[in-house]
Design an enzyme around this catalytic site. Sequence first.
Site, PDB file in Angstrom:
ATOM      1  N   ASN A  34      -5.121  13.162 -11.486  1.00 54.00           N
ATOM      2  CA  ASN A  34      -5.294  13.685 -12.688  1.00 54.00           C
ATOM      3  C   ASN A  34      -5.103  15.065 -13.016  1.00 54.00           C
ATOM      4  OD1 ASN A  34      -7.485  15.461 -11.379  1.00 54.00           O
ATOM      5  ND2 ASN A  34      -8.448  13.540 -10.771  1.00 54.00           N
ATOM      6  N   SER A  53      -1.403   4.673 -14.436  1.00 57.27           N
ATOM      7  CA  SER A  53      -2.297   4.794 -15.522  1.00 57.27           C
ATOM      8  C   SER A  53      -2.556   3.197 -15.819  1.00 57.27           C
ATOM      9  CB  SER A  53      -1.633   4.955 -16.881  1.00 57.27           C
ATOM     10  OG  SER A  53      -1.567   6.537 -16.856  1.00 57.27           O
ATOM     11  N   GLY A  79      -4.858   1.516 -13.600  1.00 54.70           N
ATOM     12  CA  GLY A  79      -6.118   1.478 -12.938  1.00 54.70           C
ATOM     13  C   GLY A  79      -7.452   1.975 -13.691  1.00 54.70           C
ATOM     14  N   ASP A 130       0.821  -1.241   0.165  1.00 53.56           N
ATOM     15  CA  ASP A 130      -0.127   0.109  -0.204  1.00 53.56           C
ATOM     16  C   ASP A 130       1.134   1.292  -0.023  1.00 53.56           C
ATOM     17  OD1 ASP A 130      -2.854   1.274   2.204  1.00 53.56           O
ATOM     18  OD2 ASP A 130      -1.417   2.107   0.637  1.00 53.56           O
ATOM     19  N   GLY A 132      -8.964   5.644  -6.507  1.00 52.84           N
ATOM     20  CA  GLY A 132      -7.697   4.833  -6.680  1.00 52.84           C
ATOM     21  C   GLY A 132      -6.969   5.286  -5.622  1.00 52.84           C
ATOM     22  N   VAL A 133      -5.617   5.316  -6.262  1.00 57.27           N
ATOM     23  CA  VAL A 133      -4.329   5.608  -5.483  1.00 57.27           C
ATOM     24  C   VAL A 133      -4.368   6.898  -4.933  1.00 57.27           C
ATOM     25  CG1 VAL A 133      -2.637   6.029  -7.218  1.00 57.27           C
ATOM     26  CG2 VAL A 133      -2.034   5.017  -4.734  1.00 57.27           C
ATOM     27  N   ASP A 134      -5.107   8.025  -5.796  1.00 54.25           N
ATOM     28  CA  ASP A 134      -5.194   9.112  -5.469  1.00 54.25           C
ATOM     29  C   ASP A 134      -6.147   9.283  -4.465  1.00 54.25           C
ATOM     30  OD1 ASP A 134      -6.411  11.818  -7.722  1.00 54.25           O
ATOM     31  OD2 ASP A 134      -5.099  12.138  -5.779  1.00 54.25           O
ATOM     32  N   TYR A 165      -7.305   4.604 -15.581  1.00 57.05           N
ATOM     33  CA  TYR A 165      -6.733   5.011 -16.927  1.00 57.05           C
ATOM     34  C   TYR A 165      -6.508   3.902 -17.844  1.00 57.05           C
ATOM     35  CZ  TYR A 165      -6.561   9.866 -15.566  1.00 57.05           C
ATOM     36  OH  TYR A 165      -6.913  11.150 -15.235  1.00 57.05           O
TER      37      TYR A 165
HETATM   38  N1  APR Z   1      -1.283   1.507  -3.204  1.00 53.29           N
HETATM   39  C1  APR Z   1      -0.737   1.354  -4.243  1.00 53.29           C
HETATM   40  N2  APR Z   1      -1.365   1.139  -5.257  1.00 53.29           N
HETATM   41  C2  APR Z   1      -2.624   1.206  -5.528  1.00 53.29           C
HETATM   42  C3  APR Z   1      -3.406   1.718  -4.068  1.00 53.29           C
HETATM   43  C4  APR Z   1      -2.586   1.963  -2.908  1.00 53.29           C
HETATM   44  N3  APR Z   1      -3.107   2.184  -1.960  1.00 53.29           N
HETATM   45  N4  APR Z   1      -4.555   1.972  -4.393  1.00 53.29           N
HETATM   46  C5  APR Z   1      -4.787   1.709  -5.854  1.00 53.29           C
HETATM   47  N5  APR Z   1      -3.490   1.233  -6.213  1.00 53.29           N
HETATM   48  C6  APR Z   1      -3.455   0.968  -7.653  1.00 53.29           C
HETATM   49  C7  APR Z   1      -4.148   0.372  -8.544  1.00 53.29           C
HETATM   50  O1  APR Z   1      -4.782  -0.828  -8.299  1.00 53.29           O
HETATM   51  C8  APR Z   1      -3.440   0.529 -10.082  1.00 53.29           C
HETATM   52  O2  APR Z   1      -2.931  -0.509 -10.152  1.00 53.29           O
HETATM   53  O3  APR Z   1      -2.738   1.981  -8.433  1.00 53.29           O
HETATM   54  C9  APR Z   1      -2.620   1.770  -9.917  1.00 53.29           C
HETATM   55  C10 APR Z   1      -3.048   3.173 -10.555  1.00 53.29           C
HETATM   56  O4  APR Z   1      -4.582   3.049 -10.555  1.00 53.29           O
HETATM   57  P1  APR Z   1      -5.312   4.241 -10.212  1.00 53.29           P
HETATM   58  O5  APR Z   1      -5.466   4.733  -8.944  1.00 53.29           O
HETATM   59  O6  APR Z   1      -6.997   4.190 -10.857  1.00 53.29           O
HETATM   60  O7  APR Z   1      -4.787   5.384 -11.130  1.00 53.29           O
HETATM   61  P2  APR Z   1      -4.734   5.506 -12.900  1.00 53.29           P
HETATM   62  O8  APR Z   1      -5.196   4.280 -13.525  1.00 53.29           O
HETATM   63  O9  APR Z   1      -3.617   6.377 -13.149  1.00 53.29           O
HETATM   64  O10 APR Z   1      -6.190   6.575 -13.145  1.00 53.29           O
HETATM   65  C11 APR Z   1      -5.905   7.772 -12.449  1.00 53.29           C
HETATM   66  O11 APR Z   1      -8.062   7.783 -11.408  1.00 53.29           O
HETATM   67  O12 APR Z   1      -8.267   7.845  -9.106  1.00 53.29           O
HETATM   68  C12 APR Z   1      -8.259   8.616 -10.327  1.00 53.29           C
HETATM   69  O13 APR Z   1      -7.942  10.798  -9.540  1.00 53.29           O
HETATM   70  C13 APR Z   1      -7.514   9.517 -10.191  1.00 53.29           C
HETATM   71  O14 APR Z   1      -8.609  10.542 -12.261  1.00 53.29           O
HETATM   72  C14 APR Z   1      -7.148  10.060 -11.856  1.00 53.29           C
HETATM   73  C15 APR Z   1      -7.223   8.315 -12.318  1.00 53.29           C
END
Ligand code: APR
Length: 172
Positions: A28, A123, A125, A14, A36-38, A127
């Site tokens: 974003n 990207s 998740g 995590d 997601g991670v954001d 994206y």
């Molecule tokens: N720790 C590590 N990795 C994580 C965590 C965490 N706590 N939570 C999620 N992830 C992983 C997801 O499983 C994925 O493999 O981070 C990776 C990126 O996924 P997303 O968070 O969906 O990010 P992304 O695909 O870049 O999309 C970005 O999603 O959350 C919104 O605001 C964000 O609009 C932006 C978009």
Amino acid sequence: MSNARSRIECVRGDLTLERVDAIVNAANEGLRGGGGVDGAIHRAAGPGLLAECIERYPGGCPTGEARITGGHDLAARYVIHAVGPVWRGGGEGEALMLASCFTNALAIAAESGLRTVAFPAISCGVYGYPHDEAARVSIAALVEGLESRPEIEARVVLFSEELLGVFADALG
Ligand code: APR
């Protein structure tokens, strides 16, 4: 031959728990948080993170670029917000944008005198970037960015076994 590849580690975990100089957020362009991670990072950092993003970066951040803030309630001292590309089939410069997230985040870390940086699978998740392609592009950009920065160590923190496998394979 630099030892850049040996200064990259792929682990399952995590990102919000990482005790490093900076964690990299998969943000974003609005830099206002999200899912997601954001979302996880903003929840763990507390409301001060969003306040700082609004205050310092009212215009947000373009895709492929990154912006630094404090870590607030996180264990990490800083957050480097990188904006990855939305996958649209691969013909719209997505690979270049994804690579530049890692390149720019490392440049900001170096400018800030940081030594340890932890990345998510940007990207991969919401994206929708294909995981094997993202891993290849991301690891190549990390190796290249670390080559000239021997003081920096990078971790890629994967949220699933599947992604850990894909990134570990790309790291070789
Ligand atoms: N720790 C590590 N990795 C994580 C965590 C965490 N706590 N939570 C999620 N992830 C992983 C997801 O499983 C994925 O493999 O981070 C990776 C990126 O996924 P997303 O968070 O969906 O990010 P992304 O695909 O870049 O999309 C970005 O999603 O959350 C919104 O605001 C964000 O609009 C932006 C978009």
